[in-house]
Motif scaffolding. Sequence first.
Motif, PDB file in Angstrom:
ATOM      1  N   PRO A 107       0.923  -1.271   0.051  1.00  9.58           N
ATOM      2  CA  PRO A 107       0.084  -0.092  -0.079  1.00  9.58           C
ATOM      3  C   PRO A 107       0.826   1.241   0.062  1.00  9.58           C
ATOM      4  O   PRO A 107       1.785   1.429   0.812  1.00  9.58           O
ATOM      5  CB  PRO A 107      -0.707  -0.143   1.161  1.00  9.58           C
ATOM      6  CG  PRO A 107      -1.113  -1.770   1.302  1.00  9.58           C
ATOM      7  CD  PRO A 107       0.493  -2.039   1.155  1.00  9.58           C
ATOM      8  N   LEU A 108       0.511   2.023  -0.842  1.00 11.04           N
ATOM      9  CA  LEU A 108       1.265   3.372  -1.163  1.00 11.04           C
ATOM     10  C   LEU A 108       1.693   4.129   0.238  1.00 11.04           C
ATOM     11  O   LEU A 108       2.628   4.564   0.572  1.00 11.04           O
ATOM     12  CB  LEU A 108       0.811   4.382  -2.182  1.00 11.04           C
ATOM     13  CG  LEU A 108       1.617   5.341  -2.672  1.00 11.04           C
ATOM     14  CD1 LEU A 108       2.902   4.928  -3.168  1.00 11.04           C
ATOM     15  CD2 LEU A 108       0.921   6.406  -3.521  1.00 11.04           C
ATOM     16  N   GLY A 109       0.393   4.256   1.109  1.00  9.06           N
ATOM     17  CA  GLY A 109       0.653   4.719   2.423  1.00  9.06           C
ATOM     18  C   GLY A 109       1.498   4.312   3.243  1.00  9.06           C
ATOM     19  O   GLY A 109       2.096   4.691   4.255  1.00  9.06           O
ATOM     20  N   PHE A 120       2.237  -1.545 -12.796  1.00  6.71           N
ATOM     21  CA  PHE A 120       1.161  -1.903 -12.270  1.00  6.71           C
ATOM     22  C   PHE A 120       0.956  -2.021 -10.955  1.00  6.71           C
ATOM     23  O   PHE A 120       1.127  -2.867 -10.119  1.00  6.71           O
ATOM     24  CB  PHE A 120       0.631  -3.554 -12.652  1.00  6.71           C
ATOM     25  CG  PHE A 120       0.961  -3.464 -14.343  1.00  6.71           C
ATOM     26  CD1 PHE A 120      -0.358  -3.314 -15.128  1.00  6.71           C
ATOM     27  CD2 PHE A 120       1.739  -3.954 -15.183  1.00  6.71           C
ATOM     28  CE1 PHE A 120      -0.465  -3.494 -16.446  1.00  6.71           C
ATOM     29  CE2 PHE A 120       1.880  -4.076 -16.321  1.00  6.71           C
ATOM     30  CZ  PHE A 120       0.895  -3.594 -17.174  1.00  6.71           C
ATOM     31  N   GLU A 121       0.609  -0.467 -10.319  1.00  8.44           N
ATOM     32  CA  GLU A 121       0.493  -0.413  -8.874  1.00  8.44           C
ATOM     33  C   GLU A 121      -1.017  -0.839  -8.491  1.00  8.44           C
ATOM     34  O   GLU A 121      -1.853  -1.217  -9.299  1.00  8.44           O
ATOM     35  CB  GLU A 121       0.424   1.010  -8.737  1.00  8.44           C
ATOM     36  CG  GLU A 121       1.924   1.472  -8.805  1.00  8.44           C
ATOM     37  CD  GLU A 121       2.839   1.273  -7.394  1.00  8.44           C
ATOM     38  OE1 GLU A 121       2.236   0.544  -6.463  1.00  8.44           O
ATOM     39  OE2 GLU A 121       3.916   1.774  -7.250  1.00  8.44           O
ATOM     40  N   MET A 122      -1.326  -0.873  -7.300  1.00  8.98           N
ATOM     41  CA  MET A 122      -2.413  -1.430  -6.737  1.00  8.98           C
ATOM     42  C   MET A 122      -3.127  -0.203  -5.873  1.00  8.98           C
ATOM     43  O   MET A 122      -2.297   0.421  -5.079  1.00  8.98           O
ATOM     44  CB  MET A 122      -2.344  -2.572  -5.822  1.00  8.98           C
ATOM     45  CG  MET A 122      -2.113  -3.839  -6.422  1.00  8.98           C
ATOM     46  SD  MET A 122      -1.913  -5.409  -5.366  1.00  8.98           S
ATOM     47  CE  MET A 122      -3.278  -5.424  -4.701  1.00  8.98           C
ATOM     48  N   THR A 123      -4.417  -0.020  -6.177  1.00  8.93           N
ATOM     49  CA  THR A 123      -5.206   1.102  -5.527  1.00  8.93           C
ATOM     50  C   THR A 123      -5.538   0.514  -4.156  1.00  8.93           C
ATOM     51  O   THR A 123      -5.744  -0.702  -3.843  1.00  8.93           O
ATOM     52  CB  THR A 123      -6.389   1.499  -6.552  1.00  8.93           C
ATOM     53  OG1 THR A 123      -7.238   0.299  -6.434  1.00  8.93           O
ATOM     54  CG2 THR A 123      -5.924   2.084  -7.684  1.00  8.93           C
ATOM     55  N   ASP A 124      -6.297   1.478  -3.183  1.00  6.39           N
ATOM     56  CA  ASP A 124      -6.661   0.858  -2.070  1.00  6.39           C
ATOM     57  C   ASP A 124      -7.781  -0.256  -2.407  1.00  6.39           C
ATOM     58  O   ASP A 124      -7.956  -1.107  -1.479  1.00  6.39           O
ATOM     59  CB  ASP A 124      -7.286   2.005  -1.318  1.00  6.39           C
ATOM     60  CG  ASP A 124      -6.394   2.978  -0.607  1.00  6.39           C
ATOM     61  OD1 ASP A 124      -5.079   2.421  -0.597  1.00  6.39           O
ATOM     62  OD2 ASP A 124      -6.403   4.016  -0.180  1.00  6.39           O
ATOM     63  N   ARG A 125      -8.554   0.023  -3.242  1.00  5.56           N
ATOM     64  CA  ARG A 125      -9.652  -0.997  -3.720  1.00  5.56           C
ATOM     65  C   ARG A 125      -9.072  -2.279  -4.076  1.00  5.56           C
ATOM     66  O   ARG A 125      -9.823  -3.315  -3.863  1.00  5.56           O
ATOM     67  CB  ARG A 125     -10.643  -0.341  -4.776  1.00  5.56           C
ATOM     68  CG  ARG A 125     -11.807  -1.214  -5.217  1.00  5.56           C
ATOM     69  CD  ARG A 125     -12.460  -0.730  -6.154  1.00  5.56           C
ATOM     70  NE  ARG A 125     -13.727  -1.613  -6.533  1.00  5.56           N
ATOM     71  CZ  ARG A 125     -14.579  -1.273  -7.434  1.00  5.56           C
ATOM     72  NH1 ARG A 125     -14.855   0.129  -8.037  1.00  5.56           N
ATOM     73  NH2 ARG A 125     -15.664  -2.086  -7.617  1.00  5.56           N
ATOM     74  N   ASP A 126      -8.138  -2.213  -5.088  1.00  2.82           N
ATOM     75  CA  ASP A 126      -7.397  -3.475  -5.390  1.00  2.82           C
ATOM     76  C   ASP A 126      -6.790  -4.345  -4.086  1.00  2.82           C
ATOM     77  O   ASP A 126      -7.069  -5.361  -4.159  1.00  2.82           O
ATOM     78  CB  ASP A 126      -6.072  -2.962  -6.101  1.00  2.82           C
ATOM     79  CG  ASP A 126      -6.530  -2.505  -7.387  1.00  2.82           C
ATOM     80  OD1 ASP A 126      -7.590  -2.997  -8.104  1.00  2.82           O
ATOM     81  OD2 ASP A 126      -5.785  -1.761  -8.030  1.00  2.82           O
ATOM     82  N   LEU A 131      -7.642  -8.895  -0.155  1.00  4.39           N
ATOM     83  CA  LEU A 131      -7.710  -9.427   1.079  1.00  4.39           C
ATOM     84  C   LEU A 131      -9.043 -10.120   1.146  1.00  4.39           C
ATOM     85  O   LEU A 131      -8.978 -10.964   1.937  1.00  4.39           O
ATOM     86  CB  LEU A 131      -7.765  -8.249   2.166  1.00  4.39           C
ATOM     87  CG  LEU A 131      -6.469  -7.416   2.030  1.00  4.39           C
ATOM     88  CD1 LEU A 131      -6.313  -6.179   2.896  1.00  4.39           C
ATOM     89  CD2 LEU A 131      -5.209  -8.365   2.975  1.00  4.39           C
ATOM     90  N   THR A 132     -10.198  -9.537   0.479  1.00  2.00           N
ATOM     91  CA  THR A 132     -11.381 -10.292   0.617  1.00  2.00           C
ATOM     92  C   THR A 132     -11.315 -11.560  -0.072  1.00  2.00           C
ATOM     93  O   THR A 132     -11.824 -12.576   0.547  1.00  2.00           O
ATOM     94  CB  THR A 132     -12.418  -9.396  -0.114  1.00  2.00           C
ATOM     95  OG1 THR A 132     -12.799  -8.398   0.469  1.00  2.00           O
ATOM     96  CG2 THR A 132     -13.762 -10.348  -0.386  1.00  2.00           C
TER      97      THR A 132
END
Length: 242
Positions: A107-109, A120-126, A131-132
């Motif tokens: 996660p970027l944060g 190919f980064e991942m967004t918070d939704r990704d 995790l789901t």
Amino acid sequence: MIKLPTISTYYGGKGSSGTYQKIINHVRPHDTLIIPFLGNCALTRRIQWPAQVIANDLDPYIIDQWRNAELGPRLDLYNLPALDFLATVLKRPNLGRVVIYCDPPYPLGSRKSQQLRYHFEMTDRDHEELLTAIRFLRVDCLVSTYPNERYAQQLSHWNRTEFQSQTRHGAATEWLFYNYPIPEVLHDTRFAGNNYREREYIKRKAARWVAKWALLPPHEQQHIMEQLIIVTPNVIVNQINN
């Protein structure tokens, strides 16, 4: 020895001393290793390979690097979104005992540098969707990440090991989540020990015991093996089978 591709500039690799060893020391015996985020994957490069390794990356360049290494029929490569890959692969027959190791873009944060590093980064939704998809898997699964609230909450029912790794930005705290008890039997024991000193001590001790064992008469070796099997049957049987 199989020569595996090394993408030296790959960000977030686990190749630093003490990092890949720590992860391998949490992997239980298995027949199929599944890697949804391949990258430069130090785990795949370092661990003793099981009967089959099924790996994936959304970046075609990464897949080309591994494919060009011509590593043989035990490696099966995919170029799909990670969740599509998992949905496809877990339906395959004859997987045997499965281990999934997820090392997604963190996660970027949670990173020291807020710059985008991957094609190919991942967004918070990704991350939420990942995790789901994995949080209630019924096969062995491990996940690497930096400390962050999202993973802490979603995987709160998993075990977690925290350790320090060395990155290009200095020391960093790594979290390794896994959905099973702390292993008593490992898939690959070559890196047993919590640090370099312990690993070297275990190697020397094993070498001494092997040398002493070789000098024993066969009937003494047989008697010792029988006693070991009586004392710790499950551990010995698992070690023999794997």
